[in-house]
Design a protein around this motif. Sequence first.
Motif, PDB file in Angstrom:
ATOM      1  N   ALA A  63      -7.821 -38.855  -8.039  1.00  0.00           N
ATOM      2  CA  ALA A  63      -8.252 -40.378  -8.016  1.00  0.00           C
ATOM      3  C   ALA A  63      -9.023 -40.783  -7.067  1.00  0.00           C
ATOM      4  CB  ALA A  63      -7.109 -41.234  -8.250  1.00  0.00           C
ATOM      5  N   ASP A  64      -8.838 -40.367  -5.889  1.00  0.00           N
ATOM      6  CA  ASP A  64      -9.636 -40.701  -4.629  1.00  0.00           C
ATOM      7  C   ASP A  64     -10.973 -39.841  -4.722  1.00  0.00           C
ATOM      8  OD1 ASP A  64      -9.523 -41.478  -1.753  1.00  0.00           O
ATOM      9  OD2 ASP A  64     -10.141 -39.343  -1.321  1.00  0.00           O
ATOM     10  N   GLU A  65     -11.213 -38.652  -5.153  1.00  0.00           N
ATOM     11  CA  GLU A  65     -12.462 -38.221  -5.222  1.00  0.00           C
ATOM     12  C   GLU A  65     -13.307 -38.997  -6.349  1.00  0.00           C
ATOM     13  OE1 GLU A  65     -12.278 -34.167  -6.468  1.00  0.00           O
ATOM     14  OE2 GLU A  65     -11.990 -33.468  -4.444  1.00  0.00           O
ATOM     15  N   ALA A  66     -12.574 -39.621  -7.235  1.00  0.00           N
ATOM     16  CA  ALA A  66     -13.282 -40.405  -8.167  1.00  0.00           C
ATOM     17  C   ALA A  66     -13.492 -41.848  -7.712  1.00  0.00           C
ATOM     18  CB  ALA A  66     -12.614 -40.641  -9.665  1.00  0.00           C
ATOM     19  N   GLY A  67     -13.228 -42.223  -6.535  1.00  0.00           N
ATOM     20  CA  GLY A  67     -13.457 -43.312  -5.955  1.00  0.00           C
ATOM     21  C   GLY A  67     -12.429 -44.492  -6.460  1.00  0.00           C
ATOM     22  N   ALA A 117     -19.256 -59.875 -21.107  1.00  0.00           N
ATOM     23  CA  ALA A 117     -18.893 -59.619 -19.598  1.00  0.00           C
ATOM     24  C   ALA A 117     -17.777 -60.105 -18.987  1.00  0.00           C
ATOM     25  CB  ALA A 117     -20.323 -60.331 -19.060  1.00  0.00           C
ATOM     26  N   ALA A 118     -17.114 -61.145 -19.385  1.00  0.00           N
ATOM     27  CA  ALA A 118     -16.017 -61.529 -18.852  1.00  0.00           C
ATOM     28  C   ALA A 118     -14.847 -60.637 -18.922  1.00  0.00           C
ATOM     29  CB  ALA A 118     -15.302 -62.865 -19.451  1.00  0.00           C
ATOM     30  N   LEU A 119     -14.968 -59.780 -20.156  1.00  0.00           N
ATOM     31  CA  LEU A 119     -13.718 -59.082 -20.462  1.00  0.00           C
ATOM     32  C   LEU A 119     -13.836 -57.754 -19.405  1.00  0.00           C
ATOM     33  CD1 LEU A 119     -11.531 -58.465 -22.388  1.00  0.00           C
ATOM     34  CD2 LEU A 119     -12.899 -57.616 -23.930  1.00  0.00           C
ATOM     35  N   ALA A 120     -15.353 -57.488 -19.466  1.00  0.00           N
ATOM     36  CA  ALA A 120     -15.745 -56.082 -18.558  1.00  0.00           C
ATOM     37  C   ALA A 120     -15.193 -56.315 -16.971  1.00  0.00           C
ATOM     38  CB  ALA A 120     -17.310 -55.864 -18.710  1.00  0.00           C
ATOM     39  N   ASP A 121     -15.461 -57.453 -16.787  1.00  0.00           N
ATOM     40  CA  ASP A 121     -15.036 -57.958 -15.484  1.00  0.00           C
ATOM     41  C   ASP A 121     -13.876 -57.919 -15.054  1.00  0.00           C
ATOM     42  OD1 ASP A 121     -17.831 -58.118 -14.759  1.00  0.00           O
ATOM     43  OD2 ASP A 121     -17.855 -60.167 -14.976  1.00  0.00           O
ATOM     44  N   THR A 122     -12.856 -57.904 -15.886  1.00  0.00           N
ATOM     45  CA  THR A 122     -11.517 -58.003 -15.950  1.00  0.00           C
ATOM     46  C   THR A 122     -10.968 -56.812 -15.271  1.00  0.00           C
ATOM     47  OG1 THR A 122     -11.073 -59.549 -17.541  1.00  0.00           O
ATOM     48  CG2 THR A 122      -9.170 -58.439 -16.973  1.00  0.00           C
ATOM     49  N   PRO A 123     -10.359 -56.405 -13.987  1.00  0.00           N
ATOM     50  CA  PRO A 123      -9.882 -55.292 -13.523  1.00  0.00           C
ATOM     51  C   PRO A 123      -8.864 -54.512 -14.441  1.00  0.00           C
ATOM     52  CG  PRO A 123      -9.996 -56.974 -11.765  1.00  0.00           C
ATOM     53  CD  PRO A 123     -10.064 -57.800 -13.057  1.00  0.00           C
ATOM     54  N   LYS A 124      -9.034 -53.323 -14.400  1.00  0.00           N
ATOM     55  CA  LYS A 124      -8.548 -52.634 -15.334  1.00  0.00           C
ATOM     56  C   LYS A 124      -7.434 -51.721 -14.294  1.00  0.00           C
ATOM     57  CE  LYS A 124     -10.429 -49.477 -18.182  1.00  0.00           C
ATOM     58  NZ  LYS A 124     -10.793 -48.806 -19.245  1.00  0.00           N
ATOM     59  N   ILE A 125      -6.228 -51.752 -14.322  1.00  0.00           N
ATOM     60  CA  ILE A 125      -5.086 -51.286 -13.399  1.00  0.00           C
ATOM     61  C   ILE A 125      -4.068 -50.307 -14.192  1.00  0.00           C
ATOM     62  CG2 ILE A 125      -3.536 -51.445 -11.526  1.00  0.00           C
ATOM     63  CD1 ILE A 125      -5.194 -53.899 -10.545  1.00  0.00           C
ATOM     64  N   GLY A 126      -3.898 -49.057 -13.813  1.00  0.00           N
ATOM     65  CA  GLY A 126      -2.900 -48.343 -14.617  1.00  0.00           C
ATOM     66  C   GLY A 126      -1.688 -48.098 -13.730  1.00  0.00           C
ATOM     67  N   GLN A 133     -11.523 -42.768 -18.142  1.00  0.00           N
ATOM     68  CA  GLN A 133     -11.636 -44.133 -18.813  1.00  0.00           C
ATOM     69  C   GLN A 133     -11.999 -45.361 -17.705  1.00  0.00           C
ATOM     70  OE1 GLN A 133      -8.183 -45.192 -20.852  1.00  0.00           O
ATOM     71  NE2 GLN A 133      -8.334 -43.605 -22.566  1.00  0.00           N
ATOM     72  N   GLY A 134     -12.424 -44.859 -16.449  1.00  0.00           N
ATOM     73  CA  GLY A 134     -12.954 -45.853 -15.438  1.00  0.00           C
ATOM     74  C   GLY A 134     -11.886 -46.954 -14.879  1.00  0.00           C
ATOM     75  N   PHE A 135     -10.612 -46.716 -14.843  1.00  0.00           N
ATOM     76  CA  PHE A 135      -9.696 -47.610 -14.283  1.00  0.00           C
ATOM     77  C   PHE A 135     -10.143 -48.163 -12.790  1.00  0.00           C
ATOM     78  CE2 PHE A 135      -7.493 -46.700 -17.846  1.00  0.00           C
ATOM     79  CZ  PHE A 135      -6.436 -47.742 -18.307  1.00  0.00           C
ATOM     80  N   ASP A 136      -9.855 -49.196 -12.420  1.00  0.00           N
ATOM     81  CA  ASP A 136     -10.357 -49.574 -11.300  1.00  0.00           C
ATOM     82  C   ASP A 136      -9.298 -49.283 -10.125  1.00  0.00           C
ATOM     83  OD1 ASP A 136     -12.895 -51.413 -11.809  1.00  0.00           O
ATOM     84  OD2 ASP A 136     -11.266 -52.452 -13.082  1.00  0.00           O
ATOM     85  N   ALA A 137      -7.996 -48.946 -10.256  1.00  0.00           N
ATOM     86  CA  ALA A 137      -6.894 -49.007  -9.422  1.00  0.00           C
ATOM     87  C   ALA A 137      -5.913 -48.502 -10.213  1.00  0.00           C
ATOM     88  CB  ALA A 137      -6.534 -50.296  -8.624  1.00  0.00           C
ATOM     89  N   LYS A 168      -5.901 -62.444 -15.583  1.00  0.00           N
ATOM     90  CA  LYS A 168      -6.591 -62.012 -14.473  1.00  0.00           C
ATOM     91  C   LYS A 168      -6.993 -60.621 -14.247  1.00  0.00           C
ATOM     92  CE  LYS A 168      -5.756 -66.337 -12.134  1.00  0.00           C
ATOM     93  NZ  LYS A 168      -7.197 -67.190 -12.465  1.00  0.00           N
ATOM     94  N   VAL A 169      -6.081 -60.028 -14.726  1.00  0.00           N
ATOM     95  CA  VAL A 169      -5.881 -58.272 -14.676  1.00  0.00           C
ATOM     96  C   VAL A 169      -5.441 -57.673 -15.943  1.00  0.00           C
ATOM     97  CG1 VAL A 169      -3.737 -58.389 -13.482  1.00  0.00           C
ATOM     98  CG2 VAL A 169      -5.386 -56.544 -13.195  1.00  0.00           C
ATOM     99  N   ASP A 170      -5.950 -56.580 -16.212  1.00  0.00           N
ATOM    100  CA  ASP A 170      -5.438 -55.804 -17.499  1.00  0.00           C
ATOM    101  C   ASP A 170      -4.625 -54.606 -16.664  1.00  0.00           C
ATOM    102  OD1 ASP A 170      -5.128 -54.671 -19.821  1.00  0.00           O
ATOM    103  OD2 ASP A 170      -7.202 -53.835 -20.032  1.00  0.00           O
ATOM    104  N   VAL A 171      -3.479 -54.616 -17.127  1.00  0.00           N
ATOM    105  CA  VAL A 171      -2.516 -53.413 -16.870  1.00  0.00           C
ATOM    106  C   VAL A 171      -2.061 -52.649 -17.826  1.00  0.00           C
ATOM    107  CG1 VAL A 171      -0.344 -53.118 -15.957  1.00  0.00           C
ATOM    108  CG2 VAL A 171      -1.943 -54.938 -14.725  1.00  0.00           C
ATOM    109  N   THR A 172      -1.983 -51.191 -17.644  1.00  0.00           N
ATOM    110  CA  THR A 172      -1.714 -50.392 -18.741  1.00  0.00           C
ATOM    111  C   THR A 172      -0.572 -49.549 -17.894  1.00  0.00           C
ATOM    112  OG1 THR A 172      -3.782 -50.110 -19.837  1.00  0.00           O
ATOM    113  CG2 THR A 172      -2.255 -48.426 -20.129  1.00  0.00           C
ATOM    114  N   ILE A 173       0.820 -49.396 -18.489  1.00  0.00           N
ATOM    115  CA  ILE A 173       1.660 -48.636 -18.082  1.00  0.00           C
ATOM    116  C   ILE A 173       1.927 -47.215 -18.851  1.00  0.00           C
ATOM    117  CG2 ILE A 173       4.110 -48.589 -17.699  1.00  0.00           C
ATOM    118  CD1 ILE A 173       4.072 -51.494 -17.425  1.00  0.00           C
TER     119      ILE A 173
END
Length: 327
Positions: free
Chosen positions: A103-107, A19-28, A81-85, A56-61
């Motif tokens: 991306a905007d349409e996907a929220g 759950a903790a891992l899932a809660d980590t924001p995923k940002i591309g 893949q459901g990135f957060d931002a 505190k955040v997971d970043v993929t470049i």
Amino acid sequence: MTKLMKTMTLAAALLSGTAALADTPKIGAAVYGLNAEFMQLWAAALEQHPAVTEGKVDVTIFDGRYDALVQQEQFETMITQGFDAIIFVPIDIEAGAEAVRLADEAGIPVFGSNTRVNSDKLKAYVGSDDVQSGYMEAKYVLDKIGCTGNVVVIEGPIGQSAQIQRLEGNQKALAECPDVKVVEQQTANWSRAEAQTLMENWLTAHPGDIAGVIGQNDEMALGAIEAIKAAGLNVNDFAIAGIDGVTDALNAVKADEMASILQDGFAQAQGALDLAIKAVDPSYEPMSAIWEQYPDMPWNDGADAEYNVPWTPVTLENVDALLEMRQ
């Protein structure tokens, strides 16, 4: 503790960790290309952000490979893949708008950094004023040649915001020197090798007639320098300027071969990431030190639509300190 209780405790711990891992924001971060040093420095700054290093955040470049279609496909991947931002450094000011729309349409909120996209769906932008830098570099060249003579302009990728806006700045300075003639103007796509080839051809086509080189980034200015040296000419007979403050350019400034303006990709990347995390977690407070470094660019609780990172002209007085920061 019974065997069953131990098993339940272990399962609870594993579920808690998941759950903790899932809660980590995923940002591309979708960047236009990673071949040259400037975007490599930008990407490294993102990975060095305290929120990343502290987990505190997971970043993929994502490397866009200088292709708008590739960047759009990468957006589609991040949406699936459901990135957060998403942080976006587009190769094309117009073509990138479709990726932002998807991306905007996907929220998924999208934040711009370094280069612009023509979209009202962008949540905020962290970059520097490219019109200003284009004016500054051209003015250096024109002042050095006494506002008279012939110059060449080496442009970035046609259609990217930096190319468009730096050219606007170049032209603003050139308008102040009506006796200066632009004898050649062409893109080298931010590439040192392409710029070297262009400059070799131009030196052959205009022997002894080129006084200045306006390179819209350092890599291309450095390519022009290599062409001049390969032709057996004296670099000091030319006024040459670039933009970005990459390491080789800093050394060339120190050798009095060119002028450069430092673009702070570190601040652009880390500022954009602070904004992206804030969009995911409204309670987040910025962790990057850049907000203290640039008091004229206040955080304002991450609410501004645009954050303008100042330019730093590279001089003989500050070049050693800037080089030391690259160690």
